[in-house]
Design an enzyme around this catalytic site. Structure first.
Site, PDB file in Angstrom:
ATOM      1  N   LYS A 111       0.833  -1.210   0.000  1.00 20.52           N
ATOM      2  CA  LYS A 111       0.000   0.000   0.000  1.00 20.52           C
ATOM      3  C   LYS A 111       0.863   1.253   0.000  1.00 20.52           C
ATOM      4  O   LYS A 111       0.550   2.244  -0.647  1.00 20.52           O
ATOM      5  CB  LYS A 111      -0.937   0.001   1.208  1.00 20.52           C
ATOM      6  CG  LYS A 111      -2.112  -0.931   1.022  1.00 20.52           C
ATOM      7  CD  LYS A 111      -3.201  -0.684   2.036  1.00 20.52           C
ATOM      8  CE  LYS A 111      -4.323  -1.688   1.857  1.00 20.52           C
ATOM      9  NZ  LYS A 111      -5.164  -1.830   3.033  1.00 20.52           N
ATOM     10  N   LYS A 193      -4.027 -10.696  -6.728  1.00 20.98           N
ATOM     11  CA  LYS A 193      -5.292 -11.026  -6.058  1.00 20.98           C
ATOM     12  C   LYS A 193      -6.413 -10.064  -6.469  1.00 20.98           C
ATOM     13  O   LYS A 193      -6.158  -8.919  -6.851  1.00 20.98           O
ATOM     14  CB  LYS A 193      -5.111 -11.009  -4.532  1.00 20.98           C
ATOM     15  CG  LYS A 193      -4.974  -9.640  -3.937  1.00 20.98           C
ATOM     16  CD  LYS A 193      -5.150  -9.641  -2.416  1.00 20.98           C
ATOM     17  CE  LYS A 193      -5.040  -8.198  -1.937  1.00 20.98           C
ATOM     18  NZ  LYS A 193      -5.244  -7.983  -0.539  1.00 20.98           N
ATOM     19  N   LYS A 196     -10.325  -5.004  -3.549  1.00 18.88           N
ATOM     20  CA  LYS A 196     -11.381  -3.983  -3.576  1.00 18.88           C
ATOM     21  C   LYS A 196     -10.819  -2.581  -3.763  1.00 18.88           C
ATOM     22  O   LYS A 196     -11.561  -1.655  -4.017  1.00 18.88           O
ATOM     23  CB  LYS A 196     -12.292  -4.090  -2.355  1.00 18.88           C
ATOM     24  CG  LYS A 196     -11.675  -3.924  -0.986  1.00 18.88           C
ATOM     25  CD  LYS A 196     -12.741  -4.271   0.055  1.00 18.88           C
ATOM     26  CE  LYS A 196     -12.181  -4.680   1.374  1.00 18.88           C
ATOM     27  NZ  LYS A 196     -11.968  -3.593   2.313  1.00 18.88           N
TER      28      LYS A 196
HETATM   29  P1  TYM Z   1     -10.345  -6.634   3.935  1.00 21.99           P
HETATM   30  O1  TYM Z   1     -11.479  -5.712   4.212  1.00 21.99           O
HETATM   31  O2  TYM Z   1      -9.287  -6.190   2.978  1.00 21.99           O
HETATM   32  O3  TYM Z   1     -10.884  -8.036   3.414  1.00 21.99           O
HETATM   33  C1  TYM Z   1     -11.946  -8.700   4.054  1.00 21.99           C
HETATM   34  C2  TYM Z   1     -11.715 -10.188   4.023  1.00 21.99           C
HETATM   35  O4  TYM Z   1     -11.652 -10.668   2.685  1.00 21.99           O
HETATM   36  C3  TYM Z   1     -10.472 -11.442   2.486  1.00 21.99           C
HETATM   37  N1  TYM Z   1     -10.019 -11.256   1.091  1.00 21.99           N
HETATM   38  C4  TYM Z   1      -9.897 -12.242   0.182  1.00 21.99           C
HETATM   39  N2  TYM Z   1     -10.116 -13.566   0.263  1.00 21.99           N
HETATM   40  C5  TYM Z   1      -9.907 -14.307  -0.860  1.00 21.99           C
HETATM   41  N3  TYM Z   1      -9.492 -13.782  -2.036  1.00 21.99           N
HETATM   42  C6  TYM Z   1      -9.261 -12.458  -2.157  1.00 21.99           C
HETATM   43  N4  TYM Z   1      -8.859 -11.936  -3.326  1.00 21.99           N
HETATM   44  C7  TYM Z   1      -9.465 -11.626  -1.015  1.00 21.99           C
HETATM   45  N5  TYM Z   1      -9.329 -10.289  -0.791  1.00 21.99           N
HETATM   46  C8  TYM Z   1      -9.670 -10.088   0.494  1.00 21.99           C
HETATM   47  C9  TYM Z   1      -9.490 -10.866   3.476  1.00 21.99           C
HETATM   48  O5  TYM Z   1      -8.448 -11.767   3.761  1.00 21.99           O
HETATM   49  C10 TYM Z   1     -10.378 -10.609   4.670  1.00 21.99           C
HETATM   50  O6  TYM Z   1     -10.571 -11.786   5.422  1.00 21.99           O
HETATM   51  N6  TYM Z   1      -7.700  -5.797   8.032  1.00 21.99           N
HETATM   52  C11 TYM Z   1      -8.785  -6.561   7.494  1.00 21.99           C
HETATM   53  C12 TYM Z   1     -10.100  -6.356   8.249  1.00 21.99           C
HETATM   54  C13 TYM Z   1      -9.955  -6.590   9.695  1.00 21.99           C
HETATM   55  C14 TYM Z   1      -9.888  -7.847  10.341  1.00 21.99           C
HETATM   56  C15 TYM Z   1      -9.743  -7.540  11.728  1.00 21.99           C
HETATM   57  C16 TYM Z   1      -9.953  -9.164   9.904  1.00 21.99           C
HETATM   58  C17 TYM Z   1      -9.850  -5.624  10.628  1.00 21.99           C
HETATM   59  N7  TYM Z   1      -9.725  -6.186  11.868  1.00 21.99           N
HETATM   60  C18 TYM Z   1      -9.624  -8.557  12.661  1.00 21.99           C
HETATM   61  C19 TYM Z   1      -9.838 -10.169  10.843  1.00 21.99           C
HETATM   62  C20 TYM Z   1      -9.684  -9.858  12.220  1.00 21.99           C
HETATM   63  C21 TYM Z   1      -9.022  -6.135   6.068  1.00 21.99           C
HETATM   64  O7  TYM Z   1      -8.735  -5.038   5.697  1.00 21.99           O
HETATM   65  O8  TYM Z   1      -9.659  -7.045   5.300  1.00 21.99           O
END
Ligand code: TYM
Length: 328
Positions: A111, A193, A196
């Protein structure tokens, strides 16, 4: 019952990768676990978006949880910033985190490279906030996609370090990462990957994308030279990714799909895949639309969720503050 914690940051457009990698696991887990799901709005702030946009996104993510089938009677759904203890614990954990540990984080490095002029301390500190989210609830399991694995390893390190310094306090949580759906790849580039925050909207299949757009995106998805619907990650990463999505959404095995499409071309395969995605998203989108017409209902669910989350958080932060000596 064991506790599960997970979340999504309200930024960008939620896509089928987020659903398959994370949310679909939550749906199963909520049947037999004590689940807490957060809309991680403090996390989203690490990349600037105008206040109005953030406000909108927070509610949108909550609506997506509900429309996908997260049941507020079984699971706690809440907004991170509604529970002050997240910020409080982040500070405490900051004091036992070493700068080089955060410098190692690949998401930060990535990032920081992409949003070069927007790198802020929050972006750097993001894994500590994530560790605080998880540890505050003493979660046993954290269902996520592959891209969060390193943050989970960091969380485990911090939990052990805190326990070593101040006495047994935190559960060392376990990441739950599913083999097939851990990393859904971008439609525009199957070596990256699905994301979003991708600049190209043809990278992802959005959960709220309309049928015509889904058709167009799948039609334009990058495939591999030659023909043949074959599940081979090295030689055919594009088709591999599309087959993965097809199989997970339809419930048909990869073998069955390979057989079904043995003598068919990419065009036919893509057309059917688009129908599968549209069919899968249709009931979800109907529920999402309905919730959008009754946002106060969603707000009430969130207020109730925050109350429940706060009860856990307040109890645990009291213990944590006692352990470190923040009481007199
Ligand atoms: P975030 O919002 O980027 O993504 C949410 C969830 O989606 C999963 N993910 C994917 N899984 C499969 N293929 C992909 N291409 C893909 N892109 C995203 C991510 O692994 C995630 O599980 N920091 C985290 C949010 C968060 C969190 C937490 C998660 C904040 N606090 C505590 C677990 C525990 C995040 O930005 O995920």
């Amino acid at each position: 019952m064991k506790r599960v914690f997970s979340g999504v940051a309200p930024s960008g457009n939620l896509h089928i990768g987020n659903y398959l990698g994370a949310i679909s696991q939550w749906l199963e887990l909520q049947k037999h676990h004590n689940c807490v799901f957060s809309v991680a709005d403090y996390h989203a702030m690490t990349i600037f978006q105008p206040a109005e946009k953030l406000r909108e996104k927070i509610l949108e993510i909550a609506m997506i949880y509900l429309a996908a089938g997260i049941d507020p009677k079984k699971s706690v759904i809440f907004i991170q910033s509604d529970v002050l203890e997240h910020a409080e614990l982040t500070w405490i954990l900051n004091t036992i985190t070493k700068i080089p540990e955060l410098e190692l984080m690949t998401q930060f490095k990535d990032k920081a490279r992409r949003f070069r002029n927007k790198v802020n301390v929050g972006l750097f500190d993001y894994p500590v906030l994530m560790a605080a989210d998880i540890l505050l609830y003493k979660a046993d399991f954290v269902p996520v996609g592959e891209d969060q694995k390193q943050h989970l390893e960091f969380t485990r390190t911090i939990a052990r370090r805190f326990n070593g310094l101040y006495g047994e306090t935190f559960i060392v949580p376990e990441a739950l990462i599913m083999k097939e759906s851990a990393k859904i790849m971008g439609l525009d580039d199957p070596n990256k990957k699905m994301s979003k925050s991708a600049e190209n909207p043809h990278n992802y299949l959005g959960l709220t994308d309309e049928p015509a757009l889904i058709k167009e995106k799948i039609k334009r998805a990058v495939t591999d030279s030659g023909d043949g619907i074959i599940y081979d990650k090295e030689k055919k990463p594009g088709i591999f990714n599309l087959l993965t999505i097809y199989s997970l959404l339809s419930g048909k095995s990869i073998q069955k799909l390979e057989k079904e499409y043995k003598n068919k071309n990419y065009g036919e395969f893509k057309k059917d895949l688009a129908d599968v995605v549209i069919g899968f998203l249709s009931p979800f989108q109907k529920k999402f639309e309905k919730l959008g017409k009754n946002k106060n209902h969603v707000r009430r669910i969130l207020a109730d969720g925050s109350k429940k989350a706060r009860l856990i958080a307040q109890k645990n932060i009291k213990e944590i503050k006692n352990k470190v000596g923040l009481n007199y």
